[in-house]
Design a protein around this motif. Structure first.
Motif, PDB file in Angstrom:
ATOM      1  N   UNK A 102      12.606   9.291   7.463  1.00  0.00           N
ATOM      2  CA  UNK A 102      11.374   8.977   6.731  1.00  0.00           C
ATOM      3  C   UNK A 102       9.988   9.541   6.938  1.00  0.00           C
ATOM      4  N   UNK A 103       9.941   9.239   8.351  1.00  0.00           N
ATOM      5  CA  UNK A 103       8.509   9.932   8.910  1.00  0.00           C
ATOM      6  C   UNK A 103       8.399  11.534   8.631  1.00  0.00           C
ATOM      7  N   UNK A 104       9.625  12.101   8.797  1.00  0.00           N
ATOM      8  CA  UNK A 104       9.617  13.503   8.699  1.00  0.00           C
ATOM      9  C   UNK A 104       9.555  13.900   7.028  1.00  0.00           C
ATOM     10  N   UNK A 105       9.781  13.088   6.176  1.00  0.00           N
ATOM     11  CA  UNK A 105       9.720  12.993   4.858  1.00  0.00           C
ATOM     12  C   UNK A 105       8.378  12.940   4.205  1.00  0.00           C
ATOM     13  N   UNK A 106       7.293  12.481   4.918  1.00  0.00           N
ATOM     14  CA  UNK A 106       6.299  12.041   4.458  1.00  0.00           C
ATOM     15  C   UNK A 106       5.125  13.509   4.520  1.00  0.00           C
ATOM     16  N   UNK A 156       3.191  16.008  -8.607  1.00  0.00           N
ATOM     17  CA  UNK A 156       4.523  15.932  -8.826  1.00  0.00           C
ATOM     18  C   UNK A 156       4.951  14.537  -9.414  1.00  0.00           C
ATOM     19  N   UNK A 157       4.033  13.564  -8.975  1.00  0.00           N
ATOM     20  CA  UNK A 157       4.413  11.977  -9.228  1.00  0.00           C
ATOM     21  C   UNK A 157       4.780  11.760 -10.707  1.00  0.00           C
ATOM     22  N   UNK A 193       0.933  -1.143   0.141  1.00  0.00           N
ATOM     23  CA  UNK A 193       0.041  -0.023   0.006  1.00  0.00           C
ATOM     24  C   UNK A 193       1.024   1.344  -0.123  1.00  0.00           C
ATOM     25  N   UNK A 194       1.406   1.497  -1.156  1.00  0.00           N
ATOM     26  CA  UNK A 194       2.460   2.574  -1.313  1.00  0.00           C
ATOM     27  C   UNK A 194       1.660   4.052  -1.366  1.00  0.00           C
ATOM     28  N   UNK A 229       4.443   7.296  -1.662  1.00  0.00           N
ATOM     29  CA  UNK A 229       4.427   7.636  -3.013  1.00  0.00           C
ATOM     30  C   UNK A 229       3.662   8.910  -3.428  1.00  0.00           C
ATOM     31  N   UNK A 230       2.341   8.948  -2.843  1.00  0.00           N
ATOM     32  CA  UNK A 230       1.399   9.868  -3.294  1.00  0.00           C
ATOM     33  C   UNK A 230       0.831  10.787  -2.182  1.00  0.00           C
ATOM     34  N   UNK A 231       1.087  10.464  -1.172  1.00  0.00           N
ATOM     35  CA  UNK A 231       0.776  11.463   0.065  1.00  0.00           C
ATOM     36  C   UNK A 231      -0.830  11.394   0.309  1.00  0.00           C
TER      37      UNK A 231
END
Lengths: 579, 579
Positions: free
Chosen positions: B511-515, A565-566, A174-175, A179-181
């Motif tokens: 990673x967490x702060x990049x989402x 942006x994807x 489940x990316x 990947x897509x926020x």
């Protein structure tokens, strides 16, 4: 007016002017339905050039609404055309890809309304797969031969049993978030936590890991049921399907009936079907949906019902109502309120209900009831104000009485003192017509056949405060209830004198169309579903609400957002403040 | 970066630089707490010039966060300082107005994050009123002397019994939708449908009627419990309060303890309390919250506990943790993840738990447990990624073990082969220190004392897939569990070797702060609460999610939206497309 991303809907491909929910296997571009004895296979083989809208290709078995319309159609046909099927395999025809999920370019370019309606429809389709298992004895298996990402894995989550090829590459994932926020929008989070009961910290790790989980760990984490070596995969899937078919309670049945094409005639301001009509009053942003009662009494036998097939009134009406609701949802975004009316003989409606009750073990009667259950849930979940007008000559009885109970409000015409004095109870006095006075009638069907998404019947939900009110209503089964009695029993919102009727209805509709559509969506989503929650109601109310919020946020859909942006090679830039 | 309406937070009034959740009755500007024997009254008398932020006045007993901070404080004091109170009356000191609800100008000018956090806090306060009734034996009455609109009526909905003056003018209303194009954001819809079980069509009519409902109809529709003539109102309220007090199970108790001011020291990058510290790592958008175990064994008696009062370690820690979480929520919006650590002796933590267990019928022990329950729920509902690091020298035992279970993930340091070979089990080998190896320990408190909003304990929720795992964990009560055993039991997410520890933790936090912060909010709101739903979880997950969505929509907050146009004399203009 309105937000920029909402300003224009993307054009439909091939010059089409509306989304059409009617299709048939001969016209499928994306799926093949193959039936072999008691096992059916639905083979996903998406034609990347056959997208529903312009502007994107459907690569790697990714899907858009058009793909899901075919899936929904195929599931209906399994129910009605193949009553002998007792197990279903979902598989892919593409090498090393099960499905890449909802098409990202489609999502990135879709209006907010389309994204939301798309997710709702795909959720309904997946719930239908679960209903197939729970109530129709068709257990389903996902045979995952490669990548099952996002909506691809969510589709698998809707089946009873997930088999993953164990080849060191095939993975479920489940990316969406990394990947897509956005969230997995088709029930994924809820099914991971509530259906498959994946431990919450593992679910967190899984949903934040773009590449997903493979093989034995996928089994250990409960994400799939079985990981099978590639060389043995097809054999294992077939054996499992045979086993499920053997254990199914679905009766090995006679031949099915054909779901022949609906007869519809579209006009600029409406659609006419055989038993349903939709009339659009664009000035008042209203759609009037009129349901017509049966023209003849119920058939004498189940054989006669089967012979009628798709012309059997309850089935014809369900198909038409379902299509009409979807048409309004997707093609008539500006409609604020759906006004339900009906015309016909309430006693005949109840007679059909009694026929279905008496034959509830017959496969077709059963499937028709299940179809009505799903169609009524579709009404419940339709994001428009719903109002039923119960007028002289209407037939809101039994199954059709669920329509006022599904509505946010109902208005029932009460004979005025003057007309009842002069007319002796015949006619309402309105327009001097001779229609029988407005009545509503309950039947067995109102007390169990049609649970809502929350697991309660509409009357149970209505009478949560005092179950004795439910008993009082039940005691009236079969009786024609006039406005005074219906109001006393709590079955209608307002009983209105014919002198005030036109004004009251007009004011209500004007008011409704003056309110914020968004606030109404939120209000109705909360007030319609009192009481308990189920996995299904959690998907629609909790998960979808969060997803709708995220679908509106600049971090997803803004100029620098992840959806926009994807695929551009540029990283999204986020407003880092947590909300 | 970011949306325009998010770009600047409105300045706090009086030059303050942060929202402070600490106050005391002597400093209240908006409420008076009056205790008379076993009946307390909370009198709302909002000082319109004492708003928390600049730019609006708090007219007509409307409220902002500052008003609610005082209310929350007063409710805590009722619990701890007035154990003799057995009934509570909420009333207004303003003529003909109970409360106009959340201040509209405050809402119209607030950032999205503030609106959402404000609603969450006010919801927590109202849930606290219900907890007061359900678990502390303090039944509450709303004495509505005039208009109770929006949040004003929602406040009343949180009490057990609503009395409305029947003077032809006083009314209860939820006018948010018709007036402001938003929802009642403090549980109103859910309490109308699920607590008061108002019939859904009546609820629809009520929530779309700006002027609300008065007198007998308000009673008939279940919106209030009693409508009383003005001349008899005060007397009737007092009599009802006496009756509730007489029926309360709260033990008539000894004098309370004083909730003396917290000792806090604020630095630019953190806060230090006695038993809690908050350190901000701004570069990584992390807040490390360290909980310190008790410095001394538990007291010998309940009298000694009362004598310690607010210094009694479990109470001091709960107050500090609660304040720290609220501080991060409101003042440190940029923090992506909260990292929980602890230091101390796990056996001492368990000893305090045993002391509280043994004295669970003592009013103070009971209130401390209830406070921990609420504080832990506050953690569950905090919209930041939560991670617990279980390291050598930590004391996540019993009550404190709820912290890793409340976290989205936990990492536990496992002694590496080399260090355990050389160190004989003492120390982790890291930095050559002599701390005892990382251990976690369970106690009775992990199996019932602290239900989440969904009614399950965190371990029940964690082990939904297999209740036998819960039994296995229960069998280990009192044992120090090392990383291998804790992982085997499913109590921690990852047991990590000291060689990999720093990297794994760093990568996770990066990673967490990049989402996307928004997508994380939605993910966590879904994955943290598997299983059943309660009214409380529906308020936070369903109603709030819809409200957050609406709070983001142009129809509410856009240039032409209803919130922005309210009071300007210009009507809002809506994008009419339904979503």
């Amino acid at each position: 007016m309105g937000d920029a991303e909402h300003a224009e809907e993307r054009p439909l491909a091939n010059g089409k002017t509306r989304v059409d929910f009617q299709t048939e296997p001969a016209r499928y571009r994306h799926w093949r339905l193959a039936v072999d004895g008691d096992v059916a296979a639905l083979v996903m083989d998406v034609d990347e050039k056959a997208a529903l809208f312009e502007g994107y290709d459907l690569k790697l078995n990714s899907y858009d609404l058009g793909v899901d319309i075919e899936l929904a159609d195929a599931l209906q046909r399994l129910r009605f055309e193949y009553p002998q099927v007792r197990a279903l395999i979902l598989r892919s025809a593409k090498p090393r890809v099960f499905s890449a999920g909802a098409n990202i370019r489609m999502l990135a370019g879709a209006s907010h309304a389309h994204k939301v309606n798309f997710c709702k429809f795909t959720n309904e389709t997946r719930n239908g797969i679960e209903d197939l298992s729970e109530n129709s004895g068709i257990k389903s298996i996902s045979a995952i031969n490669g990548t099952a990402a996002g909506g691809g894995y969510e589709l698998a989550l809707a089946t009873d049993y997930i088999m993953l090829v164990d080849d060191g590459a095939a993975a479920v994932s489940l990316p969406e978030l990394p990947l897509l926020a956005v969230l997995p929008g088709t029930g994924g989070l809820t099914r991971v936590s509530d259906k498959r009961k994946v431990r919450r910290d593992r679910a967190d790790a899984f949903c934040t890991t773009e590449e997903g989980v493979k093989g034995k760990r996928a089994v250990e984490w409960r994400l799939v049921d079985e990981a099978v070596a590639g060389s043995k995969f097809d054999e294992a899937v077939a054996a499992r399907a045979k086993e499920f078919a053997a254990n199914s309670a679905r009766a090995a049945a006679a031949p099915g009936i054909e779901l022949k094409p609906l007869s519809r005639s579209f006009a600029p301001d409406g659609v006419d079907y055989g038993s349903v009509s939709v009339e659009l009053q664009r000035a008042t942003r209203t759609a009037t949906v009129t349901l017509r009662g049966p023209a003849a009494p119920p058939p004498a036998s189940t054989a006669a019902m089967v012979a009628l097939g798709a012309d059997f009134w309850p089935l014809a009406l369900a198909r038409e109502l379902d299509d009409a609701i979807l048409h309004i949802r997707f093609n008539e975004l500006d409609v604020a309120a759906i006004v339900f009316k009906s015309s016909g003989d309430p006693d005949q409606v109840l007679a059909y209900d009694r026929f279905l009750d008496a034959n509830q073990d017959h496969w077709l009667a059963r499937e028709i009831r299940l179809f009505w259950k799903r169609a009524l849930k579709r009404v419940d979940l339709t994001s428009r104000s719903l109002v039923t007008l119960i007028e002289p000559g209407s037939c809101f009885a039994g199954t059709l009485a669920e329509i006022p109970f599904a509505s946010d409000r109902s208005y029932m015409l009460a004979p005025s003192l003057s007309s009842s004095a002069s007319g002796g109870g015949l006619g309402s006095g309105r327009d001097g017509d001779n229609k029988p006075p407005a009545a509503i009638a309950l039947g067995e069907a109102n007390f169990g056949a049609y649970p809502m998404a929350n697991g309660l019947t509409r009357l149970q939900c209505r009478f949560l405060a005092n179950p004795a009110d439910l008993d009082a209503a039940k005691a009236e089964r079969g009786n024609r209830l006039d406005a005074a009695r219906a109001q006393q029993l709590g079955l209608v919102t307002f009983a209105v004198d014919d002198i005030d009727w036109d004004d009251e209805v007009r004011v209500f509709l004007e008011e409704r169309s003056s309110f914020s559509p968004d606030a109404l969506t939120g209000l109705e989503a909360n007030l319609r579903f009192a009481g308990p929650e189920t996995m299904e109601s959690k998907i629609f109310a909790r998960l979808s609400a969060w997803q709708n919020w995220i679908f509106q946020r600049p971090n997803a859909i803004g100029e620098h957002g992840a959806l926009k942006r994807y695929g551009t090679g540029r990283k999204p830039v986020f407003d880092t403040r947590r909300v």
